[in-house]
Design an enzyme around this catalytic site. Structure first.
Site, PDB file in Angstrom:
ATOM      1  N   HIS A 130      -2.911   7.014   4.924  1.00 20.07           N
ATOM      2  CA  HIS A 130      -3.498   5.867   4.502  1.00 20.07           C
ATOM      3  C   HIS A 130      -4.534   5.142   5.434  1.00 20.07           C
ATOM      4  O   HIS A 130      -4.591   5.069   6.736  1.00 20.07           O
ATOM      5  CB  HIS A 130      -2.490   4.577   4.556  1.00 20.07           C
ATOM      6  CG  HIS A 130      -2.807   3.284   3.988  1.00 20.07           C
ATOM      7  ND1 HIS A 130      -3.223   3.262   2.582  1.00 20.07           N
ATOM      8  CD2 HIS A 130      -2.986   1.876   4.254  1.00 20.07           C
ATOM      9  CE1 HIS A 130      -3.627   1.786   2.553  1.00 20.07           C
ATOM     10  NE2 HIS A 130      -3.339   1.177   3.497  1.00 20.07           N
TER      11      HIS A 130
ATOM     12  N   CYS B 278       0.977  -1.358   0.118  1.00 25.85           N
ATOM     13  CA  CYS B 278       0.067  -0.091   0.093  1.00 25.85           C
ATOM     14  C   CYS B 278       0.644   1.478  -0.140  1.00 25.85           C
ATOM     15  O   CYS B 278       0.401   2.404  -0.032  1.00 25.85           O
ATOM     16  CB  CYS B 278      -0.984   0.008   1.127  1.00 25.85           C
ATOM     17  SG  CYS B 278      -2.154  -1.332   1.082  1.00 25.85           S
TER      18      CYS B 278
ATOM     19  N   ASN C 204     -10.969   0.407   1.364  1.00 19.44           N
ATOM     20  CA  ASN C 204      -9.479   0.538   1.458  1.00 19.44           C
ATOM     21  C   ASN C 204      -9.171   0.472   0.007  1.00 19.44           C
ATOM     22  O   ASN C 204      -9.166  -0.821  -0.615  1.00 19.44           O
ATOM     23  CB  ASN C 204      -9.126  -0.493   2.332  1.00 19.44           C
ATOM     24  CG  ASN C 204      -7.635  -0.735   2.214  1.00 19.44           C
ATOM     25  OD1 ASN C 204      -6.952   0.307   1.817  1.00 19.44           O
ATOM     26  ND2 ASN C 204      -7.094  -1.866   2.854  1.00 19.44           N
TER      27      ASN C 204
END
Length: 336
Positions: free
Chosen positions: A263, A121, A293
């Protein structure tokens, strides 16, 4: 020279699936083998996510990146053939080989050098870090950093029991998204601070092993597997220092930023992280409830949302706070 974010855009697939629909699909696909039936509302209650985006069966990660890239280039009035470099920075990919950046460039009509950057990520943030370094060292003047995240392809729908449901649970937060930033050389402003760290001993907390040398042809390894609690504990144990040190070294506070993009995995964890770092609520751009997400696309999605809503303008400072499996941590400050 500084590296300045000249444009940012995101692309969200039109198709959306609610958390209730996720639970219903797991129950339906697991029923034939006497599998697991999730408790109603558990996904939204545990994550705060109401819906997520899913790309069409015929779409690829590259298509999401191209859609966002076209929007970013159009916003700047720039043509694909004027790019010096294209970086595809994503946890997802179209193929193991070649680099998905080639597919993006071919679809976009770019003829510049290309390569992929992959770090879960934090892929996009590391792609931006790479663009920054190449511009500051004079190797390139206009770099497109883009991502196409397609984690919906790695969600386990057929679940045999509660243990497997828990192992696959992180996948039910995931959402597809494309994003892009055009980064250009500028005499001032731009990216002015960056720092990165890793706790690599925790690499096995969250994995998608299929296709690698460990499990090259194991169909059961093509689903995301992870322990959200262990991942959160690893971040809290090692993460805050790098972000708070960034403020100390620059002499800034979170109030000095128009937007602090963080994030986002689940709403409860976002609140924990916000409290630990001391980020004011009004500096966050919370995209989770409606968009899920979106992996490495989360930071550019938040920034694109903030620009669209008028929450940040040229001259404003923005902070990008990255967290990723591995475990990786990253922070980048920029003046738009």
């Amino acid at each position: 020279m500084r590296a300045r974010i000249a444009a940012v855009a995101a692309h969200l697939p039109e198709r959306r699936i609610s958390s209730a629909e996720v639970e219903a699909r797991v129950a339906a696909e697991s029923a034939g083998a006497g599998g697991y039936r999730p408790h109603p509302t558990i996904v939204e209650r545990m994550t705060g996510i109401r819906s997520r985006h899913v790309m069409d069966d015929g779409e690829q990660a590259s298509d999401l990146a191209v859609a966002a890239a076209r929007a970013a280039l159009a916003d700047r009035g720039a043509a694909p053939d004027r790019l010096d470099l294209l970086i595809f920075a994503s946890a997802s990919q179209d193929l193991v080989e070649p680099a998905t950046a080639h597919i993006v460039a071919a679809k976009l009509g770019a003829s510049c050098p290309v390569f992929d950057v992959k770090n879960a990520c934090n892929s996009f943030l590391n792609g931006l870090q790479t663009a920054d370094a190449l511009i500051r060292t004079g190797q390139h003047e206009r770099v497109l950093v883009c991502t196409g995240e397609s984690p919906s392809r790695a969600i386990r729908w057929r679940v045999r029991d509660r243990a497997q449901f828990v192992d696959a649970f992180a996948g039910y937060t995931l959402s597809d998204c494309g994003a892009a930033m055009l980064v250009e050389a500028a005499p001032d402003g731009g990216i002015f601070y960056r720092d990165f760290a890793a706790v690599s001993t925790a690499w096995d907390i969250g994995t998608l092993p299929g296709g690698g040398s460990m499990r090259p042809r194991d169909a059961d390894a093509t689903y995301f597997s992870g322990d959200g609690r262990r991942l959160k504990d690893a971040f809290l144990a090692h993460g805050p220092e790098i972000f708070l040190t960034a403020l100390e070294k620059t002499g800034l506070t979170w109030d000095d930023f128009a937007v602090v993009a963080v994030h986002q995995v689940t709403v409860p964890y976002l609140e924990v992280l916000r409290d630990v770092l001391g980020v004011p609520h009004d500096r966050l751009v919370v995209t989770l409830p409606e968009h899920g997400n979106v992996a490495s696309a989360t930071l550019p999605l938040q920034l694109a949302t903030a620009v669209r809503e008028g929450r940040c303008r040229p001259g404003d400072r923005v902070a990008l706070v990255g967290l990723a499996g591995g475990v990786s941590l990253g922070v980048l400050f920029a003046e738009l």
